[in-house]
Design a protein around this motif. Structure first.
Motif, PDB file in Angstrom:
ATOM      1  N   GLN A   8      -4.846  -9.133   0.946  1.00  0.00           N
ATOM      2  CA  GLN A   8      -3.500  -9.499   0.493  1.00  0.00           C
ATOM      3  C   GLN A   8      -2.538  -8.325   0.650  1.00  0.00           C
ATOM      4  OE1 GLN A   8      -4.123 -10.810  -3.489  1.00  0.00           O
ATOM      5  NE2 GLN A   8      -4.406 -12.949  -2.906  1.00  0.00           N
ATOM      6  N   GLY A   9      -3.085  -7.158   0.931  1.00  0.00           N
ATOM      7  CA  GLY A   9      -2.259  -5.957   1.039  1.00  0.00           C
ATOM      8  C   GLY A   9      -2.057  -5.360  -0.331  1.00  0.00           C
ATOM      9  N   ALA A  10      -3.031  -4.581  -0.766  1.00  0.00           N
ATOM     10  CA  ALA A  10      -3.027  -4.087  -2.139  1.00  0.00           C
ATOM     11  C   ALA A  10      -1.963  -2.994  -2.335  1.00  0.00           C
ATOM     12  CB  ALA A  10      -4.401  -3.524  -2.469  1.00  0.00           C
ATOM     13  N   THR A  11      -1.284  -3.083  -3.463  1.00  0.00           N
ATOM     14  CA  THR A  11      -0.358  -2.019  -3.846  1.00  0.00           C
ATOM     15  C   THR A  11      -1.198  -0.831  -4.318  1.00  0.00           C
ATOM     16  OG1 THR A  11      -0.322  -2.823  -6.087  1.00  0.00           O
ATOM     17  CG2 THR A  11       1.386  -3.681  -4.596  1.00  0.00           C
ATOM     18  N   LEU A  12      -0.527   0.280  -4.625  1.00  0.00           N
ATOM     19  CA  LEU A  12      -1.274   1.464  -5.064  1.00  0.00           C
ATOM     20  C   LEU A  12      -2.066   1.166  -6.337  1.00  0.00           C
ATOM     21  CD1 LEU A  12      -1.898   4.451  -4.504  1.00  0.00           C
ATOM     22  CD2 LEU A  12       0.015   5.024  -6.018  1.00  0.00           C
ATOM     23  N   ASP A  13      -1.403   0.458  -7.282  1.00  0.00           N
ATOM     24  CA  ASP A  13      -2.093   0.116  -8.538  1.00  0.00           C
ATOM     25  C   ASP A  13      -3.307  -0.767  -8.263  1.00  0.00           C
ATOM     26  OD1 ASP A  13      -0.433   1.577 -10.019  1.00  0.00           O
ATOM     27  OD2 ASP A  13       0.799  -0.098 -10.758  1.00  0.00           O
ATOM     28  N   ALA A  14      -3.083  -1.761  -7.389  1.00  0.00           N
ATOM     29  CA  ALA A  14      -4.181  -2.687  -7.075  1.00  0.00           C
ATOM     30  C   ALA A  14      -5.307  -1.928  -6.379  1.00  0.00           C
ATOM     31  CB  ALA A  14      -3.669  -3.812  -6.195  1.00  0.00           C
ATOM     32  N   TYR A  15      -4.910  -0.975  -5.509  1.00  0.00           N
ATOM     33  CA  TYR A  15      -5.928  -0.212  -4.788  1.00  0.00           C
ATOM     34  C   TYR A  15      -6.750   0.648  -5.749  1.00  0.00           C
ATOM     35  CZ  TYR A  15      -8.298   2.560  -1.323  1.00  0.00           C
ATOM     36  OH  TYR A  15      -9.282   3.156  -0.592  1.00  0.00           O
TER      37      TYR A  15
ATOM     38  N   GLU B  99      -0.940  -7.753   9.995  1.00  0.00           N
ATOM     39  CA  GLU B  99      -1.107  -7.206   8.653  1.00  0.00           C
ATOM     40  C   GLU B  99      -2.480  -6.584   8.401  1.00  0.00           C
ATOM     41  OE1 GLU B  99      -0.066 -10.313   5.955  1.00  0.00           O
ATOM     42  OE2 GLU B  99       1.991 -10.394   6.681  1.00  0.00           O
TER      43      GLU B  99
ATOM     44  N   GLN C 194      -8.200  -8.922  -2.546  1.00  0.00           N
ATOM     45  CA  GLN C 194      -7.058  -8.052  -2.838  1.00  0.00           C
ATOM     46  C   GLN C 194      -6.679  -7.204  -1.637  1.00  0.00           C
ATOM     47  OE1 GLN C 194      -6.914  -5.564  -6.207  1.00  0.00           O
ATOM     48  NE2 GLN C 194      -6.243  -7.236  -7.524  1.00  0.00           N
TER      49      GLN C 194
END
Lengths: 308, 413
Positions: free
Chosen positions: B374-381, B286, B371
């Protein structure tokens, strides 16, 4: 060269410089004198553009001070420091480059000054391994390695042995002869007497006096005359009559004396010579000028008396 | 600009010429590797006896595990469901360390839950998975194919073991990846703290030796401060790269010598070549190391200038090393606060405070690293990028303010 005009500065409501105006001529050795806390360091820091005046301004060669002019100013602060881990040559190169010299120019200048002071063997010595006197010499070199037009020296002689004091004094004179203007802040009044052309006296942030060394000493003169003669002391004393007061006398050899007289009324040295010519054989006669040490003490004492 | 670089290079040269730098470059990774070796040995030797209760209402396992199983794991079977509360509190189950829940759907969804009282060692987890999975494979092979168990293993899909703490049965904290991110963020703050202290000491030293008066006759206080922070920052980066290099070499050497199996990805993947544990997934599948490294650098640079400005001002205001020590405490506490905020974020990632801490320059490096791992989603990124921009803007603002304080303080002796 430098015009300091109506400069004032306060720190936390304490006035450390109060409307000071001083002028330095090109190629002059100018003494900046004053007791501790007189404001000398503040004034020097202003010249080095470390701090700005609250009021008034400083002109350098007729123009307001700007950062690029720092390349033509050399500074030896009173409290000196060097990077202890650096080597002598490396340190001098670093400071020369900070003063705006290119790398080859800095290298050439460092080489010149190291050989001029005959300390080429120190080139790779770490600063930490130098004695205090050696470090002082390196600091002195650091102030002039970029060949400044204005050299500010704050207590340049402190920490040097008599041999090196002589060396530094000669170097300051040599720099003057090359056209460098030197601002010398010192408590060593002997050096002021010897090498300064003019001086300013600061006290509690105010300028007490500014003039040539000769004028400062003459103006402070108490009308004393030194006379050396061969003959009888009694004849000499009688000749003085009431026009001159004998304040000190000492026999320097059999029948030879040196005396200190004070002139009374409007009498002159010529009057004294006339009175003495038939009584004793005069070997030397001169008007005694106070030393800068005495001038300094007199000015400060007077100021303190006024204050009290 | 030349003067700024002269100051920067001098600072770099001074630090790099010190023996301490080289010792730290070698000793730092060595200590980390020794700790790793110690941990791995400890993990290998710490096989305390554990009792596993398998709640198997469908009697799928038929009260058997493997013929040759590890003796330090004892299995007991329960032919019914067991409520978590009951397992946790009932006297009859107090002796059991682990509850393995195999519901009737396990043969279809390949998922089982493992609840533990005390944290299980990685070795125990893997052994438990290995033994239970082998048994399930046997059953699957027997029931649904004419293949041998060995042939079945080569084509089957493995079981997904969901390990959960009895105190956190919903497993809200994404533990492994979060703690890895936390460790990376902590690494940033650790280096910022260590080298921030270097900035503080260097400033105090320059001030107390009075060399600063000579320097300020040639350079602006802002140039001096920024040159010092940049120079020491570059040294910190150099040391960091050195650590990464030496740790990579050390890790590779360990794999070649002491821990051939344990550090080998294929070992972590298990014999079946499928998902076995979250750490192996994280480390070998990951984590995007290049992507993480870029963000690590971005946040490191931002944090270094942010804290560097504070350390500089503190140094400029201190007349002596000892004088400033007392003021260092609040600053170091801010670094600790960043770490505490990271822990808080791991446990309460969705809380309003966590969102606020994400944008706070003191804590954003740690939270962003968490974050990212944890593998950030687009929003999180996007929020990570925003927090980085806030950090950079804060650093610029703080550097500007600090340079003014620095100028006022550095010549007060």
């Amino acid at each position: 060269m430098i015009q300091i005009e109506g400069v004032s500065k306060s720190y936390q409501r304490k006035l450390v410089l109060d409307d000071v105006s001083i002028s330095l001529a090109q190629g002059q050795i100018f003494g900046l004198l004053g007791p501790n806390g007189a404001g000398k360091t503040t004034l020097i820091r202003m010249l080095n553009q470390m701090i700005s005046p609250d009021t008034g301004h400083i002109l350098y060669k007729g123009k307001p001070l700007i950062p690029s002019q720092l390349q033509t100013i050399g500074y030896l602060p009173e409290e000196r420091g060097l990077y202890k881990n650096m080597e002598v040559e490396e340190h001098l190169l670093f400071l020369a480059r900070l003063r705006g010299l290119s790398a080859p120019q800095a290298r050439a200048n460092v080489q010149h000054w190291l050989s001029h002071f005959d300390i080429e063997s120190w080139r790779h010595k770490r600063i930490a391994t130098l004695s205090k006197g050696m470090a002082q010499k390196v600091q002195f070199l650091a102030a002039l390695v970029h060949e400044p037009e204005l050299l500010i020296l704050d207590e340049p002689l402190s920490g040097f042995d008599p041999m090196n004091v002589e060396l530094i004094m000669n170097e300051i004179q040599a720099l003057k002869e090359k056209g460098c203007t030197i601002l010398l802040s010192t408590h060593n009044m002997k050096s002021v007497d010897e090498i300064c052309d003019a001086a300013a006296l600061l006290h509690q942030g105010r300028l007490l006096a500014q003039d040539s060394i000769w004028n400062l000493r003459s103006n402070s003169s108490k009308g004393e005359i030194i006379v050396r003669f061969e003959g009888h002391m009694l004849a000499f004393a009688n000749a003085l009559w009431t026009d001159f007061e004998l304040t000190e006398q000492k026999q320097i050899s059999e029948g030879r004396f040196e005396c200190l007289l004070r002139i009374r009324g409007n009498r002159t040295v010529n009057d004294l010579m006339k009175s003495l010519q038939d009584q004793v054989a005069v070997e030397r006669i001169e008007k005694r000028l106070p030393s800068m040490q005495e001038v300094f003490v007199d000015f400060i004492s007077q100021k303190q008396q006024q204050h009290d | 600009m030349t003067k700024f670089w002269l100051i920067t290079l001098r600072e770099c040269k001074e630090r790099i010429s010190q023996r301490g730098f080289w010792w730290m470059l070698v000793l730092g990774p060595l200590v980390v590797l020794l700790l790793l070796i110690g941990l791995l040995f400890a993990a290998d030797q710490g096989k305390e006896k554990i009792k596993v209760l398998i709640a198997d209402p469908g009697q799928i396992m038929e009260h058997k595990v493997l013929a040759q199983q590890e003796k330090y794991i004892e299995y007991y079977f329960l032919d019914s469901y067991l409520e978590l509360n009951e397992f946790e509190q009932a006297k009859a189950y107090k002796d059991f360390d682990v509850l393995l829940e195999l519901n009737e759907k396990v043969l279809n969804n390949k998922k089982c839950f493992v609840f533990y009282r005390e944290q299980l060692s990685m070795d125990t987890r893997m052994q438990l998975k290995f033994e239970v999975e082998r048994r399930i494979e046997e059953i699957l092979a027997n029931e649904f194919s004419a293949l041998s168990a060995q042939a079945f293993r080569s084509i089957k899909q493995g079981l997904i073991f969901d390990f959960r703490d009895l105190d956190d049965p919903k497993n809200e904290a994404k533990e492994t990846s979060s703690w890895t991110g936390f460790a990376i963020g902590a690494f940033i703050l650790l280096f910022v703290g260590i080298y921030g202290m270097t900035i503080f000491r260097a400033t105090v030293k320059e001030k107390s030796s009075r060399i600063v008066e000579v320097l300020l006759a040639s350079v602006k206080p802002q140039q001096l401060m920024l040159g010092k922070i940049t120079g020491i920052g570059l040294v910190a980066l150099l040391q960091l790269f050195g650590w990464i290099l030496f740790l990579s070499i050390g890790f590779w050497m360990l794999r070649q010598t002491l821990f051939v199996d344990l550090l080998d990805p294929s070992y972590w993947k298990g014999t079946a070549g499928v998902r076995l544990n979250p750490l192996s997934d994280l480390l070998f599948e990951e984590l995007n190391y290049g992507f993480l490294f870029v963000h690590f650098l971005l946040f490191f640079v931002g944090s270094f200038f942010f804290y560097g400005a504070l350390f500089s001002v503190l140094g400029a205001r201190s007349a002596a090393d000892s004088d400033g020590q007392q003021f260092l405490i609040p600053l170091l506490l801010l670094i600790v606060f960043g770490l505490v905020a990271g822990v808080f974020y791991i446990f309460y990632p969705a809380s309003g405070s966590a969102q606020f801490l994400m944008y706070l320059p003191f804590s954003s490096p740690v939270l962003s690293m968490i974050q990212l791992t944890q593998g950030a989603t687009l929003d999180a990124y996007m929020s990570i990028l925003l927090s980085w921009m806030v950090l950079i803007l804060s650093s610029v603002l703080l550097l500007w303010l600090a340079s003014r304080w620095y100028k006022k303080s550095i010549l007060k002796f």
